[in-house]
Design an enzyme around this catalytic site. Structure first.
Site, mmCIF file in Angstrom:
data_model
loop_
_atom_site.group_PDB
_atom_site.id
_atom_site.type_symbol
_atom_site.label_atom_id
_atom_site.label_comp_id
_atom_site.label_asym_id
_atom_site.label_seq_id
_atom_site.Cartn_x
_atom_site.Cartn_y
_atom_site.Cartn_z
ATOM 1 N N SER A 95 94.100 37.382 47.237
ATOM 2 C CA SER A 95 94.941 38.093 46.108
ATOM 3 C C SER A 95 96.537 37.628 46.096
ATOM 4 O O SER A 95 96.986 37.079 47.204
ATOM 5 C CB SER A 95 95.027 39.741 46.463
ATOM 6 O OG SER A 95 93.643 40.029 46.283
HETATM 7 N N1 SAH Z 1 90.707 40.828 50.103
HETATM 8 C C1 SAH Z 1 90.487 39.494 50.061
HETATM 9 C C2 SAH Z 1 90.463 38.671 48.548
HETATM 10 C C3 SAH Z 1 89.197 39.380 47.737
HETATM 11 S S1 SAH Z 1 88.566 38.478 46.446
HETATM 12 C C4 SAH Z 1 91.626 38.372 50.689
HETATM 13 O O1 SAH Z 1 92.577 39.146 51.262
HETATM 14 O O2 SAH Z 1 91.304 37.357 50.667
HETATM 15 C C5 SAH Z 1 87.465 39.678 46.090
HETATM 16 C C6 SAH Z 1 86.225 39.640 47.195
HETATM 17 O O3 SAH Z 1 85.533 40.606 47.000
HETATM 18 C C7 SAH Z 1 85.448 38.291 46.778
HETATM 19 O O4 SAH Z 1 85.502 37.556 48.296
HETATM 20 C C8 SAH Z 1 84.092 38.867 46.557
HETATM 21 O O5 SAH Z 1 83.100 37.787 46.904
HETATM 22 C C9 SAH Z 1 84.032 40.298 47.088
HETATM 23 N N2 SAH Z 1 83.145 41.067 46.506
HETATM 24 C C10 SAH Z 1 82.667 41.045 45.315
HETATM 25 N N3 SAH Z 1 81.667 42.194 45.138
HETATM 26 C C11 SAH Z 1 81.581 42.710 46.320
HETATM 27 C C12 SAH Z 1 80.781 43.753 46.866
HETATM 28 N N4 SAH Z 1 79.939 44.487 46.153
HETATM 29 N N5 SAH Z 1 80.795 43.946 48.267
HETATM 30 C C13 SAH Z 1 81.579 43.220 48.858
HETATM 31 N N6 SAH Z 1 82.424 42.613 48.453
HETATM 32 C C14 SAH Z 1 82.327 42.101 47.308
#
Ligand code: SAH
Length: 242
Positions: free
Chosen positions: A91
């Protein structure tokens, strides 16, 4: 003259080949200053002119360049999301700081993150609370983040691969929950796993439509309040429950 040019070239090659750690430090301090300036500019929307000092300290400490793929390292301290593979992103740092500030983290608290991704947000939380649990649905990302967090010494983070929609029952309840993928609604299991007095930040909005960052609070008597903070753009929450 040529000897001088040679010296300059060598110096330049040296810097380009392995940017010194203090160069990353400088870039990170500049980014932290940018975040503080943006916090001021967005105060009317977010209701906060400044993020708490411990949050800003955490932003100035976590080495974002260690959380991005090698080809993104030169961009690690730009205030924007970056690709981390598998169609996912790390992010925007300002949004990480805002979400972290909104949950009002305190030492000794327990936090849950949904969407570990690179592990960066988990590391920022780990600087501020006692224990962090983080769930990632894309298995290779979950493993990579776990390894990275361990290598960086974040011993108070526990990660697992799975669908975060259902939360992490065994570790609940949580003082704070940070969801970093956009859901169509606030998952009821996450509301249940929030402590009375706890806070959750979550981007909500249908795919391809406007998403809003929501601050969900569970009052001491269990009542739920929700406040819209900002329009945002997150990758979607996938998995069974959405
Ligand atoms: N917080 C992260 C950025 C996240 S991007 C960082 O600091 O780098 C959002 C993430 O959520 C992605 O990696 C995606 O694969 C994950 N995601 C999407 N749906 C999800 C779910 N149902 N449970 C867990 N993770 C999920």
């Amino acid at each position: 003259m040529y000897r001088f040019l040679g010296f300059v070239l060598l110096l330049w090659l040296g810097m380009a080949g392995s940017p010194a750690a203090d160069d990353f430090d400088r870039q990170r301090q500049r980014l932290t200053a940018d975040i503080a300036a943006l916090a001021h500019e967005t105060a009317a929307e977010t209701g906060r002119r400044e993020f708490a000092a411990p949050v800003m300290t955490a932003m100035s400490r976590v080495p974002r360049h260690r959380f991005v793929p090698e080809e993104q390292v030169p961009h690690a301290y730009e205030n924007r999301p970056l690709p981390i593979g598998h169609g996912q992103t790390i992010s925007q740092p300002y949004i990480v700081a805002l979400m972290t500030d909104l949950i009002d983290p305190r030492p000794g608290q327990t936090a849950l993150e949904i969407g570990t991704g690179s592990g960066y947000q988990a590391a920022v939380l780990a600087e501020l609370v006692g224990r962090v649990y983080s769930i990632e649905i894309v298995e290779p990302l979950a493993w990579q983040a776990a390894e990275r967090l361990k290598a960086l010494g974040y011993a108070n983070v526990e990660t697992r691969a799975g669908d975060g929609y259902r939360g992490w029952e065994e570790a609940a309840p949580f003082d704070a929950i940070v969801v970093t993928a956009a859901a169509s609604h606030v998952p009821p299991p996450l509301i249940r796993q929030l402590k009375p007095g706890g806070r959750m930040v979550i981007p909500v909005g249908a795919h391809f439509m406007a998403q809003y960052l929501l601050l969900v609070e569970k009052k001491a008597d269990g009542a739920i309040t929700t406040r819209q903070i900002l329009p945002v753009s997150f990758v979607p929450l996938t998995g069974g429950g959405r």
